[in-house]
Design a protein around this motif. Structure first.
Motif, PDB file in Angstrom:
ATOM      1  N   GLN A 284       0.869  -1.197  -0.157  1.00 17.31           N
ATOM      2  CA  GLN A 284       0.230  -0.034  -0.075  1.00 17.31           C
ATOM      3  C   GLN A 284       0.702   1.201   0.150  1.00 17.31           C
ATOM      4  OE1 GLN A 284      -2.620  -0.619   3.334  1.00 17.31           O
ATOM      5  NE2 GLN A 284      -4.254  -1.672   2.189  1.00 17.31           N
ATOM      6  N   ILE A 285       1.702   1.243  -0.941  1.00 13.20           N
ATOM      7  CA  ILE A 285       2.887   2.419  -0.952  1.00 13.20           C
ATOM      8  C   ILE A 285       1.856   3.654  -1.717  1.00 13.20           C
ATOM      9  CG2 ILE A 285       4.865   3.181  -2.061  1.00 13.20           C
ATOM     10  CD1 ILE A 285       5.871   0.291  -1.853  1.00 13.20           C
ATOM     11  N   ALA A 286       2.253   4.793  -1.180  1.00 12.36           N
ATOM     12  CA  ALA A 286       1.544   6.101  -1.735  1.00 12.36           C
ATOM     13  C   ALA A 286       2.353   6.399  -2.970  1.00 12.36           C
ATOM     14  CB  ALA A 286       1.518   7.079  -0.551  1.00 12.36           C
ATOM     15  N   ASP A 287       1.786   6.909  -3.927  1.00 12.65           N
ATOM     16  CA  ASP A 287       2.300   7.293  -5.181  1.00 12.65           C
ATOM     17  C   ASP A 287       3.152   8.700  -4.792  1.00 12.65           C
ATOM     18  OD1 ASP A 287       3.194   7.485  -7.727  1.00 12.65           O
ATOM     19  OD2 ASP A 287       1.403   8.184  -8.668  1.00 12.65           O
ATOM     20  N   GLU A 288       4.320   9.007  -5.555  1.00 10.29           N
ATOM     21  CA  GLU A 288       5.426   9.912  -5.410  1.00 10.29           C
ATOM     22  C   GLU A 288       5.529  10.712  -6.517  1.00 10.29           C
ATOM     23  OE1 GLU A 288       8.957   7.424  -4.082  1.00 10.29           O
ATOM     24  OE2 GLU A 288       7.545   8.143  -2.625  1.00 10.29           O
ATOM     25  N   PRO A 289       5.936  11.716  -6.782  1.00  8.21           N
ATOM     26  CA  PRO A 289       6.728  12.291  -8.059  1.00  8.21           C
ATOM     27  C   PRO A 289       8.160  11.513  -7.949  1.00  8.21           C
ATOM     28  CG  PRO A 289       5.702  14.090  -6.768  1.00  8.21           C
ATOM     29  CD  PRO A 289       5.715  12.738  -5.807  1.00  8.21           C
ATOM     30  N   GLU A 290       8.775  11.373  -9.342  1.00  7.93           N
ATOM     31  CA  GLU A 290       9.841  10.561  -9.534  1.00  7.93           C
ATOM     32  C   GLU A 290      10.786  11.809  -9.824  1.00  7.93           C
ATOM     33  OE1 GLU A 290      11.601   7.422 -12.117  1.00  7.93           O
ATOM     34  OE2 GLU A 290      10.647   6.595 -10.306  1.00  7.93           O
ATOM     35  N   ALA A 291      11.861  12.286  -9.447  1.00  9.28           N
ATOM     36  CA  ALA A 291      12.803  13.219 -10.015  1.00  9.28           C
ATOM     37  C   ALA A 291      13.359  12.819 -10.903  1.00  9.28           C
ATOM     38  CB  ALA A 291      13.976  13.485  -9.019  1.00  9.28           C
ATOM     39  N   ASP A 292      13.682  13.899 -12.014  1.00  9.29           N
ATOM     40  CA  ASP A 292      14.165  13.556 -13.258  1.00  9.29           C
ATOM     41  C   ASP A 292      15.771  13.731 -13.083  1.00  9.29           C
ATOM     42  OD1 ASP A 292      11.920  13.419 -14.959  1.00  9.29           O
ATOM     43  OD2 ASP A 292      11.563  15.257 -15.012  1.00  9.29           O
TER      44      ASP A 292
ATOM     45  N   THR B 239      13.143  21.709 -19.468  1.00 11.24           N
ATOM     46  CA  THR B 239      13.110  22.869 -19.255  1.00 11.24           C
ATOM     47  C   THR B 239      12.735  23.816 -18.141  1.00 11.24           C
ATOM     48  OG1 THR B 239      11.322  23.481 -21.007  1.00 11.24           O
ATOM     49  CG2 THR B 239      13.691  23.014 -21.780  1.00 11.24           C
ATOM     50  N   GLN B 240      11.660  23.090 -17.745  1.00  5.42           N
ATOM     51  CA  GLN B 240      10.948  23.899 -16.483  1.00  5.42           C
ATOM     52  C   GLN B 240      11.173  23.212 -15.318  1.00  5.42           C
ATOM     53  OE1 GLN B 240       6.570  24.367 -17.029  1.00  5.42           O
ATOM     54  NE2 GLN B 240       6.883  24.547 -19.374  1.00  5.42           N
ATOM     55  N   ASN B 241      12.318  22.209 -15.381  1.00  6.66           N
ATOM     56  CA  ASN B 241      12.690  21.698 -14.103  1.00  6.66           C
ATOM     57  C   ASN B 241      11.660  21.245 -13.180  1.00  6.66           C
ATOM     58  OD1 ASN B 241      14.666  20.516 -12.256  1.00  6.66           O
ATOM     59  ND2 ASN B 241      14.783  22.619 -10.929  1.00  6.66           N
ATOM     60  N   GLN B 242      10.750  20.610 -13.926  1.00  7.16           N
ATOM     61  CA  GLN B 242       9.328  19.919 -13.406  1.00  7.16           C
ATOM     62  C   GLN B 242       9.058  18.353 -13.720  1.00  7.16           C
ATOM     63  OE1 GLN B 242       5.860  22.406 -14.300  1.00  7.16           O
ATOM     64  NE2 GLN B 242       4.454  20.636 -14.301  1.00  7.16           N
ATOM     65  N   PRO B 243       9.147  17.630 -12.618  1.00  7.07           N
ATOM     66  CA  PRO B 243       9.023  16.391 -12.883  1.00  7.07           C
ATOM     67  C   PRO B 243       7.693  16.009 -13.416  1.00  7.07           C
ATOM     68  CG  PRO B 243      10.040  16.602 -10.768  1.00  7.07           C
ATOM     69  CD  PRO B 243       9.798  18.180 -11.388  1.00  7.07           C
ATOM     70  N   THR B 244       7.474  15.103 -14.523  1.00 11.43           N
ATOM     71  CA  THR B 244       6.232  14.828 -15.078  1.00 11.43           C
ATOM     72  C   THR B 244       5.669  13.552 -14.881  1.00 11.43           C
ATOM     73  OG1 THR B 244       7.479  14.056 -17.160  1.00 11.43           O
ATOM     74  CG2 THR B 244       6.767  16.449 -16.999  1.00 11.43           C
ATOM     75  N   SER B 245       6.555  12.614 -14.151  1.00 10.98           N
ATOM     76  CA  SER B 245       5.937  11.316 -13.909  1.00 10.98           C
ATOM     77  C   SER B 245       6.018  11.077 -12.559  1.00 10.98           C
ATOM     78  CB  SER B 245       6.992  10.448 -14.653  1.00 10.98           C
ATOM     79  OG  SER B 245       8.045  10.344 -14.298  1.00 10.98           O
ATOM     80  N   THR B 246       5.814   9.764 -12.008  1.00 10.61           N
ATOM     81  CA  THR B 246       5.747   9.358 -10.742  1.00 10.61           C
ATOM     82  C   THR B 246       6.234   8.100 -10.672  1.00 10.61           C
ATOM     83  OG1 THR B 246       3.422   8.416 -10.813  1.00 10.61           O
ATOM     84  CG2 THR B 246       3.434  10.921 -10.120  1.00 10.61           C
TER      85      THR B 246
END
Length: 272
Positions: free
Chosen positions: A106-114, A119-126
């Motif tokens: 039951q692991i919670a989802d979390e953003p995955e760092a690139d 270009t926006q330094n914004q991770p897009t996946s989890t």
């Protein structure tokens, strides 16, 4: 390659290589100080892989799994790198176990760092999206297009995703449906992909779907694409699948040959 040819990592410009080597040194130092820390295991493997040291990265993950045998995060990264070296069965097994562990623990989802930020330094996946994306990709590469389409479709219907992630899932599901011969269904399912979809990274995937919808000419799709690039391999593979859907196998073969000739063999399009 799967045909027995030697795979050599695509050239990395000197300035970029120097930066990547410095990042690897930092990751190695953190790992050496605390080799049992899951995060340090993952980043050492990632930094090695970005430099083409894939078998070393896999070894790092394998050692890490001895102390973290139920880590979906380590399994996710080792599975990805098994895809890189064309060990699709091992990739599938790792990623399937990772997906099962997400539910069992039951692991919670979390953003995955690139590792190589956009270009926006914004991770897009989890964590979740990366595990299911690569699990379906491993199934696709094994030739199980029905399972791949099911995994990508299930995720699209049940998971919250960024627009970049959603277009990547939609693109590969479209390809899987085409390979299954479900051309009408494949085209129906991408009816909502529009030119104004706010993409940060996955322009090639979005544009291929726009082309499949008849909203982008091939000349515009390929305009400005650098030769011998990942984008060239990606676009040629996507166009080849569309040619398969149209029944034009000679064109598909020519495009697939061009995708491989880019030398960008780690790219998923060249792999496929």
């Amino acid at each position: 390659m799967l045909d027995g040819r030697m795979l050599r990592w695509p050239p990395i410009p000197p300035e970029r290589r120097a930066k990547m080597e410095a990042e690897l040194a930092e990751a190695q130092a953190a790992y050496d100080a605390q080799p049992e820390v899951e995060l340090y295991i993952i980043w050492l493997g990632r930094r090695l892989a970005y430099l083409g040291r894939i078998t070393e990265a896999i070894d790092v993950y394998t050692r890490g799994l001895q102390s973290h045998p139920r880590s979906p995060r380590i399994l996710r990264h080792r599975g990805h790198r098994y895809i890189t070296i064309r060990n699709f069965d091992a990739a599938y097994d790792d990623l399937l176990l990772a997906a099962q562990l997400l539910q069992e623990e039951q692991i919670a989802d979390e953003p995955e760092a690139d590792g190589q930020p956009n270009t926006q330094n914004q991770p897009t996946s989890t964590l979740y999206s990366n595990i299911y994306y690569h699990l379906a990709l491993a199934a696709y590469l094994k030739g199980d297009f029905a399972q791949a389409a099911s995994i990508w479709g299930g995720a699209l219907n049940s998971m919250q995703m960024s627009d970049d992630t959603r277009v990547a899932f939609a693109y590969w599901r479209y390809n899987a449906l085409i390979r299954l011969g479900n051309v009408v269904s494949a085209r129906d399912e991408i009816a909502e992909i529009s030119p104004d979809l706010p993409i940060i990274e996955n322009f090639a995937y979005r544009n291929l779907l726009l082309h499949a919808r008849g909203l982008m000419a091939e000349a515009d799709l390929m305009k400005g694409v650098e030769l011998q690039s990942v984008d060239e391999a990606t676009l040629c593979y996507g166009l080849a699948v569309q040619a398969i859907g149209d029944g034009n196998l000679a064109r598909a073969r020519a495009l697939l040959t061009r995708a491989i000739s880019t030398g960008q063999w780690p790219a998923f399009g060249a792999t496929a």
